[in-house]
Design a protein around this motif. Structure first.
Motif, PDB file in Angstrom:
ATOM      1  N   ALA A  69       0.837  -1.160  -0.007  1.00 36.26           N
ATOM      2  CA  ALA A  69       0.076   0.111   0.109  1.00 36.26           C
ATOM      3  C   ALA A  69       0.975   1.196   0.064  1.00 36.26           C
ATOM      4  O   ALA A  69       1.919   1.125   0.518  1.00 36.26           O
ATOM      5  CB  ALA A  69      -0.749  -0.054   1.191  1.00 36.26           C
ATOM      6  N   ASP A  70       0.345   2.435  -0.796  1.00 32.85           N
ATOM      7  CA  ASP A  70       1.008   3.652  -0.862  1.00 32.85           C
ATOM      8  C   ASP A  70       0.487   4.269   0.366  1.00 32.85           C
ATOM      9  O   ASP A  70      -0.933   4.642   0.489  1.00 32.85           O
ATOM     10  CB  ASP A  70       0.722   4.352  -2.011  1.00 32.85           C
ATOM     11  N   ARG A  71       1.059   4.661   1.698  1.00 33.78           N
ATOM     12  CA  ARG A  71       0.643   5.310   2.774  1.00 33.78           C
ATOM     13  C   ARG A  71       0.896   6.841   2.701  1.00 33.78           C
ATOM     14  O   ARG A  71       0.824   7.514   3.797  1.00 33.78           O
ATOM     15  CB  ARG A  71       0.851   4.521   3.933  1.00 33.78           C
ATOM     16  N   THR A  72       1.619   7.474   1.566  1.00 36.13           N
ATOM     17  CA  THR A  72       2.279   8.923   1.555  1.00 36.13           C
ATOM     18  C   THR A  72       0.957   9.678   1.936  1.00 36.13           C
ATOM     19  O   THR A  72       1.299  10.613   2.686  1.00 36.13           O
ATOM     20  CB  THR A  72       2.679   8.972   0.243  1.00 36.13           C
ATOM     21  N   GLY A  73      -0.368   9.329   1.677  1.00 33.09           N
ATOM     22  CA  GLY A  73      -1.243  10.548   1.875  1.00 33.09           C
ATOM     23  C   GLY A  73      -1.636  10.547   3.185  1.00 33.09           C
ATOM     24  O   GLY A  73      -2.120  11.510   3.750  1.00 33.09           O
TER      25      GLY A  73
END
Length: 321
Positions: free
Chosen positions: A130-134
């Protein structure tokens, strides 16, 4: 992403790949000294945050990364690389496992390509990427900091400080409680002093780990196969890397720092001599003055005086020839 901390007094935005956070807050050397003394924090919220969860996360990552992570203890920090088939560095990951999920922060803007590669390698493994940058912002507390970490925040602790994966919504309240903030220029000055390479700064399309001293810290030499391992083993056992990382002390009388990419030449041959390397990162350090990291040909004598453009430079060995 643009950090809300750019609204703090004195904040000057960083440029290029570090756009979105502050380069400094009005006093570069004060910010460096504060970090060196273990005070304040650095806003690294522009960095990408990627998580890997699932039962097979560690054994699966072990197959893909240059680091030995199959038995990584919960809470223990490490770093790892993803290499091309020819052993060139493509990604650098700064990792910690919290017992159920591996958290990694990566260079700004590289998370999409990293996730695309990881997704392509999932096959039948029980993992979720998962991309959790946001949702999460990386902030760094410097080595020696006694600041308390908010409850529930994942921490990656190293000799250089503590990386916090902080809920992005809490960034402003964290800054109010843990200031003063220090900018990227202060952080970079200490990174250069510590001889730590950075993807996209000390690397280009043909960089291999041996050139930067990443063997041991990010590359484990006694582990199973992974992409690029053949090159790592061959250079380690049979040869030498073509280039090596050096630390440069620059002539302090020059007004301007040599920019990244500035060609290095042997001082004895003058500014029109043979190119023997190039500057990768240059900074002004609060104690050392103007300094830089650079890549030079392995065959350059370790005591050779250099020219970075028109600027005299004395080299200090980081990677042995």
């Amino acid at each position: 992403m643009k950090s809300p901390l750019l609204s703090l007094p004195g904040a000057v935005p960083a440029e290029g790949v570090d756009e979105g956070v502050a380069a400094h807050y009005g006093d570069l050397f004060r910010e460096q000294r504060a970090l060196a003394d273990g005070a304040g924090f650095v806003d690294l919220s522009h960095r990408g945050v990627v998580t890997v969860s699932g039962e097979d996360r560690l054994s699966w990552l072990h197959l893909l990364l240059s680091q030995h992570v199959s038995e990584l203890p919960a809470g223990e920090a490490t770093e790892a690389l993803i290499l091309s088939a020819h052993g060139h560095i493509e990604h650098a990951l700064y990792l910690v496992d919290d017992g159920t999920t591996v958290w990694a922060h990566v260079e700004p803007g590289t998370q999409d390509a990293l996730i695309a590669y990881l997704e392509s390698m999932k096959f039948f493994y029980r993992v979720e990427v998962a991309d959790r940058t946001g949702d999460f912002a990386v902030v760094e507390l410097p080595a020696g900091s006694i600041a308390e970490v908010p409850d529930g925040v994942v921490v990656r602790e190293t000799a250089y400080g503590r990386d916090l994966f902080l809920p992005r919504a809490n960034l402003e309240s964290f800054a109010a409680a843990h200031g003063p903030a220090a900018g990227l220029l202060a952080h970079e000055a200490l990174r250069v002093e510590q001889h730590r390479p950075r993807l996209g700064f000390e690397t280009d399309h043909r960089t291999i780990p041996h050139e930067l001293g990443w063997i041991g810290t990010a590359v484990h030499l006694q582990k199973g196969c992974y992409r690029g391992q053949e090159t790592v083993a061959r250079v380690q056992n049979l040869g030498k890397p073509p280039r090596r990382l050096v630390f440069l002390h620059l002539d302090g009388s020059e007004v301007h720092l040599p920019v990244p990419g500035t060609e290095l030449r042997l001082a004895d041959e003058g500014p029109d001599g043979r190119k023997v390397g190039f500057v990768t990162t240059s900074v002004r350090h609060h104690e050392l003055g103007p300094v830089a990291l650079a890549l030079v040909k392995r065959t350059v004598p370790v005591d050779a005086r250099l020219l970075a453009g028109q600027t005299a430079a004395a080299q200090e060995v980081v990677v042995e020839p």
